[in-house]
Enzyme design. Structure first.
Site, mmCIF file in Angstrom:
data_model
loop_
_atom_site.group_PDB
_atom_site.id
_atom_site.type_symbol
_atom_site.label_atom_id
_atom_site.label_comp_id
_atom_site.label_asym_id
_atom_site.label_seq_id
_atom_site.Cartn_x
_atom_site.Cartn_y
_atom_site.Cartn_z
ATOM 1 N N ARG A 7 0.994 -1.270 0.037
ATOM 2 C CA ARG A 7 0.138 0.084 0.021
ATOM 3 C C ARG A 7 0.730 1.299 0.148
ATOM 4 O O ARG A 7 2.101 1.267 0.628
ATOM 5 C CB ARG A 7 -1.038 0.068 1.293
ATOM 6 C CG ARG A 7 -1.752 -1.158 1.310
ATOM 7 C CD ARG A 7 -2.780 -1.170 2.257
ATOM 8 N NE ARG A 7 -3.362 -0.010 2.363
ATOM 9 C CZ ARG A 7 -4.432 0.319 3.281
ATOM 10 N NH1 ARG A 7 -4.785 -0.463 4.350
ATOM 11 N NH2 ARG A 7 -4.859 1.671 3.528
ATOM 12 N N ARG A 63 1.593 3.801 -16.158
ATOM 13 C CA ARG A 63 1.796 3.180 -17.657
ATOM 14 C C ARG A 63 3.047 4.057 -18.219
ATOM 15 O O ARG A 63 3.825 3.634 -19.020
ATOM 16 C CB ARG A 63 0.447 3.531 -18.504
ATOM 17 C CG ARG A 63 -0.647 2.834 -18.161
ATOM 18 C CD ARG A 63 -0.582 1.405 -18.635
ATOM 19 N NE ARG A 63 -2.047 0.808 -18.576
ATOM 20 C CZ ARG A 63 -2.285 -0.408 -17.921
ATOM 21 N NH1 ARG A 63 -0.919 -0.848 -17.707
ATOM 22 N NH2 ARG A 63 -3.219 -0.963 -17.675
ATOM 23 N N CYS A 74 -8.454 2.424 -11.734
ATOM 24 C CA CYS A 74 -8.706 3.684 -10.722
ATOM 25 C C CYS A 74 -10.258 4.021 -10.441
ATOM 26 O O CYS A 74 -11.015 3.583 -11.044
ATOM 27 C CB CYS A 74 -8.447 5.167 -11.789
ATOM 28 S SG CYS A 74 -6.735 5.304 -12.216
ATOM 29 N N GLU A 77 -12.264 7.869 -4.130
ATOM 30 C CA GLU A 77 -12.182 7.600 -2.823
ATOM 31 C C GLU A 77 -13.879 8.166 -2.167
ATOM 32 O O GLU A 77 -14.263 9.015 -2.812
ATOM 33 C CB GLU A 77 -11.197 8.383 -2.028
ATOM 34 C CG GLU A 77 -9.822 7.562 -1.816
ATOM 35 C CD GLU A 77 -9.813 6.573 -1.067
ATOM 36 O OE1 GLU A 77 -10.415 6.199 -0.265
ATOM 37 O OE2 GLU A 77 -9.000 5.594 -1.519
ATOM 38 N N ARG A 89 -4.044 7.325 -3.647
ATOM 39 C CA ARG A 89 -3.715 6.070 -3.107
ATOM 40 C C ARG A 89 -3.372 4.755 -3.872
ATOM 41 O O ARG A 89 -3.962 4.838 -4.822
ATOM 42 C CB ARG A 89 -4.709 5.587 -1.803
ATOM 43 C CG ARG A 89 -4.853 6.385 -0.789
ATOM 44 C CD ARG A 89 -6.403 6.022 0.117
ATOM 45 N NE ARG A 89 -6.213 6.653 1.180
ATOM 46 C CZ ARG A 89 -6.889 8.050 1.399
ATOM 47 N NH1 ARG A 89 -7.313 8.535 0.404
ATOM 48 N NH2 ARG A 89 -6.949 8.580 2.701
ATOM 49 N N TYR A 107 4.359 6.015 2.277
ATOM 50 C CA TYR A 107 3.502 7.131 2.333
ATOM 51 C C TYR A 107 4.442 8.086 2.228
ATOM 52 O O TYR A 107 5.095 8.829 3.096
ATOM 53 C CB TYR A 107 2.836 7.062 3.825
ATOM 54 C CG TYR A 107 1.774 5.924 3.862
ATOM 55 C CD1 TYR A 107 0.346 5.923 3.289
ATOM 56 C CD2 TYR A 107 2.178 4.594 4.159
ATOM 57 C CE1 TYR A 107 -0.601 5.208 3.503
ATOM 58 C CE2 TYR A 107 1.243 3.526 4.042
ATOM 59 C CZ TYR A 107 -0.164 3.773 3.769
ATOM 60 O OH TYR A 107 -1.091 2.748 3.582
ATOM 61 N N ARG A 115 -1.882 6.349 7.595
ATOM 62 C CA ARG A 115 -1.320 4.871 8.072
ATOM 63 C C ARG A 115 0.048 5.082 9.011
ATOM 64 O O ARG A 115 0.768 4.345 8.463
ATOM 65 C CB ARG A 115 -1.444 3.823 7.230
ATOM 66 C CG ARG A 115 -2.869 3.443 6.458
ATOM 67 C CD ARG A 115 -3.815 3.092 7.497
ATOM 68 N NE ARG A 115 -3.414 1.781 8.330
ATOM 69 C CZ ARG A 115 -3.580 0.438 8.020
ATOM 70 N NH1 ARG A 115 -4.628 0.314 7.062
ATOM 71 N NH2 ARG A 115 -2.953 -0.395 8.836
#
Length: 123
Positions: A7, A63, A74, A77, A89, A107, A115
């Protein structure tokens, strides 16, 4: 080899196409580098953006790195009041010998607060 999820997130300074592509590419490159991965290790990538990001598709940045034979998706959120703005994200499914505990999530640009339990050495 095992399939693992990696992530990450990054925040944009502004919703501008070139900036979004640069920050998303930076995020993808950091995910690969910090986990000793190559494009051939990537199975699929799910990218999301907050509703205030409209200038480009984050997948275009991936890409642009030459990762062209991997399924990408895609999505937007949830529009939650008070959420951090201008965030992209990423969740990549990869093949790796690493254990789940050894995966290094990434991150960048202020997103460690999303997170902080996963963002061990970012910023």
């Amino acid at each position: 080899m095992r399939v693992r999820a990696v992530r990450g997130a990054t925040q944009l300074d502004a919703d501008e196409s070139e900036h979004l592509l640069e920050r998303t590419a930076e995020l993808m490159q950091a995910v690969l580098k910090r986990n000793d991965l190559t494009a051939d290790d990537v199975i699929s990538i799910f990218l999301t953006a907050t509703p205030d990001v409209r200038s480009a598709f984050p997948a275009a940045a991936v890409r642009g790195l030459g990762i062209t034979d991997v399924p990408l998706m895609c999505a937007q959120e949830l529009d939650v009041q008070g959420a951090m703005p201008r965030v992209v994200r990423l969740m990549a499914h990869v093949e790796t010998p690493r254990s789940r505990d050894d995966i290094r999530h990434v991150y960048l640009h202020g997103t460690t607060v999303l997170r902080d339990d996963l963002a061990k050495d970012d910023e």
